[in-house]
Design a protein around this motif. Structure first.
Motif, short mmCIF file in Angstrom:
data_model
loop_
_atom_site.label_atom_id
_atom_site.label_comp_id
_atom_site.label_asym_id
_atom_site.label_seq_id
_atom_site.Cartn_x
_atom_site.Cartn_y
_atom_site.Cartn_z
N GLU A 154 -36.71 -32.58 -57.23
CA GLU A 154 -35.25 -33.14 -57.64
C GLU A 154 -34.40 -33.56 -56.52
OE1 GLU A 154 -33.74 -29.46 -59.23
OE2 GLU A 154 -35.10 -29.48 -60.81
N ASP A 155 -33.29 -34.31 -56.86
CA ASP A 155 -32.55 -34.85 -55.32
C ASP A 155 -32.09 -33.58 -54.54
OD1 ASP A 155 -32.90 -37.35 -56.74
OD2 ASP A 155 -30.71 -37.26 -57.56
N GLY A 156 -32.14 -33.94 -53.26
CA GLY A 156 -31.42 -33.01 -52.52
C GLY A 156 -32.54 -31.65 -52.07
N THR A 157 -33.67 -31.71 -52.74
CA THR A 157 -34.63 -30.72 -52.41
C THR A 157 -35.09 -30.86 -51.05
OG1 THR A 157 -35.18 -30.07 -54.62
CG2 THR A 157 -36.87 -29.65 -53.10
N ILE A 158 -35.72 -32.16 -50.84
CA ILE A 158 -36.64 -32.37 -49.68
C ILE A 158 -35.80 -32.23 -48.43
CG2 ILE A 158 -36.15 -34.91 -49.80
CD1 ILE A 158 -39.50 -33.08 -49.35
N ASP A 159 -34.56 -32.79 -48.43
CA ASP A 159 -33.78 -32.54 -47.18
C ASP A 159 -33.32 -30.99 -46.83
OD1 ASP A 159 -33.96 -35.17 -46.76
OD2 ASP A 159 -32.05 -35.55 -47.85
N LYS A 160 -33.09 -30.38 -47.79
CA LYS A 160 -32.77 -29.11 -47.56
C LYS A 160 -34.19 -28.32 -46.97
CE LYS A 160 -31.47 -24.79 -50.38
NZ LYS A 160 -32.37 -24.40 -51.37
N PHE A 161 -35.30 -28.61 -47.65
CA PHE A 161 -36.35 -28.21 -47.44
C PHE A 161 -36.81 -28.51 -45.98
CE2 PHE A 161 -41.30 -28.49 -47.56
CZ PHE A 161 -41.51 -27.09 -47.52
N ALA A 162 -36.73 -29.77 -45.66
CA ALA A 162 -37.09 -30.41 -44.23
C ALA A 162 -36.38 -29.72 -43.28
CB ALA A 162 -37.11 -31.83 -44.46
N ALA A 163 -34.95 -29.27 -43.37
CA ALA A 163 -34.41 -28.75 -42.21
C ALA A 163 -34.84 -27.13 -41.89
CB ALA A 163 -32.94 -28.58 -42.81
N ARG A 164 -35.59 -26.59 -42.70
CA ARG A 164 -36.41 -25.46 -42.47
C ARG A 164 -37.45 -25.34 -41.27
NH1 ARG A 164 -35.11 -21.46 -46.16
NH2 ARG A 164 -34.12 -22.28 -48.32
N ILE A 165 -38.10 -26.76 -41.35
CA ILE A 165 -39.57 -26.81 -40.69
C ILE A 165 -39.49 -27.26 -39.23
CG2 ILE A 165 -41.64 -28.10 -40.76
CD1 ILE A 165 -41.06 -28.76 -43.73
N SER A 166 -40.28 -26.64 -38.52
CA SER A 166 -40.56 -27.10 -37.20
C SER A 166 -42.14 -27.07 -36.70
CB SER A 166 -39.65 -26.22 -35.94
OG SER A 166 -40.45 -24.95 -36.17
N HIS A 167 -42.62 -27.77 -35.90
CA HIS A 167 -44.02 -27.64 -35.57
C HIS A 167 -44.14 -27.33 -34.18
CE1 HIS A 167 -48.29 -28.71 -35.46
NE2 HIS A 167 -47.90 -29.42 -34.40
N LEU A 168 -45.08 -26.42 -33.87
CA LEU A 168 -45.57 -26.04 -32.45
C LEU A 168 -46.86 -26.39 -32.21
CD1 LEU A 168 -44.84 -24.22 -29.85
CD2 LEU A 168 -45.69 -22.43 -31.13
N SER A 169 -46.97 -27.09 -31.23
CA SER A 169 -48.56 -27.55 -30.53
C SER A 169 -48.91 -26.48 -29.73
CB SER A 169 -48.24 -28.99 -30.03
OG SER A 169 -49.42 -29.23 -29.48
N LEU A 170 -50.07 -25.81 -30.37
CA LEU A 170 -50.65 -24.80 -29.39
C LEU A 170 -52.09 -24.51 -29.95
CD1 LEU A 170 -49.38 -22.77 -27.23
CD2 LEU A 170 -48.65 -21.45 -29.54
N ASP A 171 -52.99 -24.49 -28.88
CA ASP A 171 -54.31 -24.08 -29.35
C ASP A 171 -54.66 -22.69 -29.25
OD1 ASP A 171 -57.12 -23.95 -29.00
OD2 ASP A 171 -57.29 -25.92 -27.82
N VAL A 172 -55.40 -22.18 -30.16
CA VAL A 172 -55.89 -20.79 -30.11
C VAL A 172 -56.48 -20.46 -28.89
CG1 VAL A 172 -56.98 -19.03 -31.64
CG2 VAL A 172 -55.70 -20.71 -32.62
N GLY A 173 -57.01 -21.22 -28.29
CA GLY A 173 -57.94 -20.93 -27.08
C GLY A 173 -57.01 -20.71 -25.94
N ASP A 174 -55.59 -20.82 -26.32
CA ASP A 174 -54.77 -20.83 -24.83
C ASP A 174 -54.24 -19.25 -24.71
OD1 ASP A 174 -52.57 -20.64 -23.21
OD2 ASP A 174 -51.46 -22.46 -24.29
N VAL A 175 -54.76 -18.74 -23.83
CA VAL A 175 -54.43 -17.24 -23.60
C VAL A 175 -52.89 -16.70 -23.79
CG1 VAL A 175 -56.43 -16.52 -22.05
CG2 VAL A 175 -54.17 -17.46 -21.10
N GLU A 176 -51.99 -17.84 -23.75
CA GLU A 176 -50.40 -17.62 -23.93
C GLU A 176 -50.01 -18.03 -25.19
OE1 GLU A 176 -48.19 -16.43 -21.44
OE2 GLU A 176 -50.15 -15.85 -20.71
N TRP A 177 -51.18 -17.93 -26.19
CA TRP A 177 -50.85 -18.33 -27.60
C TRP A 177 -49.75 -17.57 -28.17
CZ3 TRP A 177 -50.74 -16.77 -32.88
CH2 TRP A 177 -50.94 -17.83 -33.69
N GLY A 178 -49.92 -16.08 -27.88
CA GLY A 178 -49.00 -15.29 -28.51
C GLY A 178 -47.67 -15.36 -28.12
N PRO A 179 -47.49 -15.12 -26.70
CA PRO A 179 -46.05 -15.38 -26.00
C PRO A 179 -45.35 -16.74 -26.39
CG PRO A 179 -47.77 -14.37 -24.50
CD PRO A 179 -48.45 -14.98 -25.56
#
Ligand code: NDP
Ligand code: BG6
Length: 482
Positions: free
Chosen positions: A65-90
């Motif tokens: 529906e109109d308006g869904t995607i923009d409201k939804f997109a505002a919730r999202i962020s992306h973090l670039s992190l390798d599980v092999g990184d010992v600092e993954w948790g922090p």
């Protein structure tokens, strides 16, 4: 807070982000719910959000529906992190901000080999604290031993009540309806036993082949990929005793009892109780397709089809087999349950009286039909009575329409599952003892196959499967409902 580890992957883009968007559209996500993607790929949040928007739009189509995607997109962020990184948790903790009063659901949409390091990171960073919980996806092992390793690796950080193991069939509306059908009606339950039911058939037929997932599939095959989980879950819902309620433990206690009552299939009876097949060249959905080994480019002993006779050793079901089958590149897509009732003990009509048959079609459309015998209209000089079978039929989509109620949108199974996980309800998720009981039974079959049935029987793509699947029922004087 919802953290999607593997947020850039295939499952995430095809199923999980669209499911979250639909939940948001329907008002199921509180305003403060943030959606954080984590994966190695160094993509900026803005670019990633565009990718998610495209994936959601493609999947949801006109449901968006109109308006869904923009409201939804505002919730999202992306973090670039390798599980092999010992600092993954922090590093993840820093991205999430103040976490002490947060309620975080982690969805690990990554290879199970990463569950252990991820759970260790979460533990070390204190991100595993209650009420935080974790969702994990199949394959939950390849056998009992490897499934225990996976379960142990998750258990280092999360107690069982906070582990949500997905079997996406349990999120399907039609599968949930099996519980309502059995326990919200009185007509079936008195007949739901070996006294009245001759046998049950459960079929999950697919027209697709293994496609892009050949690497994974060749290690698993139809028994581990489909039967160990989806078909056994359907069997449990059909065969279980009435639970004391629909809360998680009441339901799962009953399902485990069924799994533990399954008679072993092993090297001694695997030849009479199972059929294995592998598709060869043929046709799928009207187009020519290559055989499995040609797709793979080398010989393979992996089955793309399995049928078997499951026997439940308990008072309710002793003597009533459940025949299960599933395969790829079959003529049509259908998930269907057939409950074949016993014939009348004595026919007063001279001719044949067909036994009643309840057919519950779960996919692609949901409908339920019960075949009953009727008098054929007309007169007979001999004074006899001609009979004919007719179906009492209920199409659930039409049922909603004729009530004047708009047929509900067919939801992605993950919508319900994600919503339940957000609400902390694990009734539609698989408990550890359930998954392990299923593997223990399946291991016997795999071991039996390895000893006496190493090669699957070929069947042409587009056919109903190998001949051995038909012999399986012939041997018992029965036949599949094709
Ligand atoms: P993909 O390979 O498409 O995605 C894997 C995700 O994990 C990517 O986002 C990838 O991103 C991320 N990832 C891989 N390695 C690391 C790492 N070292 N550190 C951080 N992130 C990592 O797999 P799928 O989406 O297909 O499958 C995900 C899980 O779901 C698997 O367990 C699969 O078996 C299961 N599943 C998938 C189904 C499907 O239809 N796809 C169906 C049923 C189950 P990046 O490479 O950028 O790090
Ligand atoms: C997955 C299997 O779990 O279920 C796939 O790994 C299969 O091989 C799929 O195709 C079928 O799911 P559905 O929802 O399309 O019946």
């Amino acid at each position: 807070m919802f953290v999607l580890v593997g947020g850039t992957g295939d499952l995430a883009l095809r199923m999980l982000w669209p499911s979250l968007a639909m939940l948001d559209q329907d008002g199921f996500l509180a305003d403060d719910v943030r959606l954080v993607s984590v994966a190695r790929e160094a993509v900026g949040s803005d670019e990633f959000v565009e990718r998610v928007k495209a994936a959601v739009t493609k999947r949801a189509g006109s449901d968006l529906e109109d308006g869904t995607i923009d409201k939804f997109a505002a919730r999202i962020s992306h973090l670039s992190l390798d599980v092999g990184d010992v600092e993954w948790g922090p590093k993840l903790k820093a991205e999430l901000g103040e976490t002490d009063n947060l309620d975080i659901v982690f969805f690990l949409s990554v290879s199970p080999s990463l569950f252990k390091p991820i759970c260790e990171h979460l533990l070390k960073a204190g991100l595993n604290a209650k009420p935080n919980r974790v969702i994990i996806e199949k394959p939950l092992g390849r056998d009992l031993a490897s499934s225990k390793v996976i379960n142990d690796s998750v258990a280092v950080a999360f107690d069982e009540a906070r582990v949500f193991r997905i079997d996406h069939y349990l999120g399907k509306e039609t599968v949930q309806n099996l519980i309502a059908l059995r326990f919200a009606n009185t007509v079936f339950e008195p007949l739901w036993n070996a006294q009245s039911i001759d046998h049950v058939q459960i079929t999950v037929a697919e027209t697709v082949g293994v496609g892009e997932r050949l690497g994974y599939y060749d290690e698993y095959g139809a028994l581990r990929d489909m039967l160990q989980n989806h078909l056994l879950q359907l069997l449990c819902l059909l065969a279980m005793e009435p639970p004391s309620g629909i809360n998680a433990d009441a339901l799962r206690d009953e399902k485990v009892k069924v799994l533990k009552s399954l008679k072993p299939i092993n090297e001694h009876n695997v030849l009479t109780h199972t059929a294995r097949g592998q598709y060869g060249a043929g046709f799928a959905e009207g187009k020519p397709v290559a055989g499995y080994e040609a797709e793979k480019g080398s010989p393979s002993g992996t089955e793309t089809y399995v049928a078997l006779k499951a026997e439940i050793a308990n008072w309710r079901w002793a003597g009533t087999p459940f025949y299960l089958r599933t395969g790829k590149h079959l003529p049509s897509r259908a998930t269907e349950i057939v409950v074949q009732f016993k014939a009348v003990p004595h026919s007063i009509f001279g001719g044949q009286v067909l036994a009643n048959r309840l057919v519950i079609r779960l996919q692609p459309e949901e409908d339920i039909s019960l075949t009953v015998m009727n008098k054929a209209p007309g007169l007979s000089a001999a004074g006899g009575m001609d009979l004919q079978p007719l179906a009492l039929s209920l199409s659930l989509t039409n049922a909603f329409d004729s009530n004047g109620t708009k047929a509900p949108r067919r939801r992605i199974a993950y919508e319900r599952l994600i919503l339940d996980a957000l609400n902390g309800n694990n009734a539609a998720f698989v408990r550890r003892d359930e998954v392990e009981a299923a593997w223990a039974w399946v291991d016997g079959i795999e071991e039996g196959w390895a000893k006496v049935y190493p090669r699957p029987q070929p069947y042409p793509a587009g056919s109903y499967g190998p001949v051995s699947a038909y012999t399986l029922l012939d041997r018992d004087g029965r036949s599949w409902n094709d």
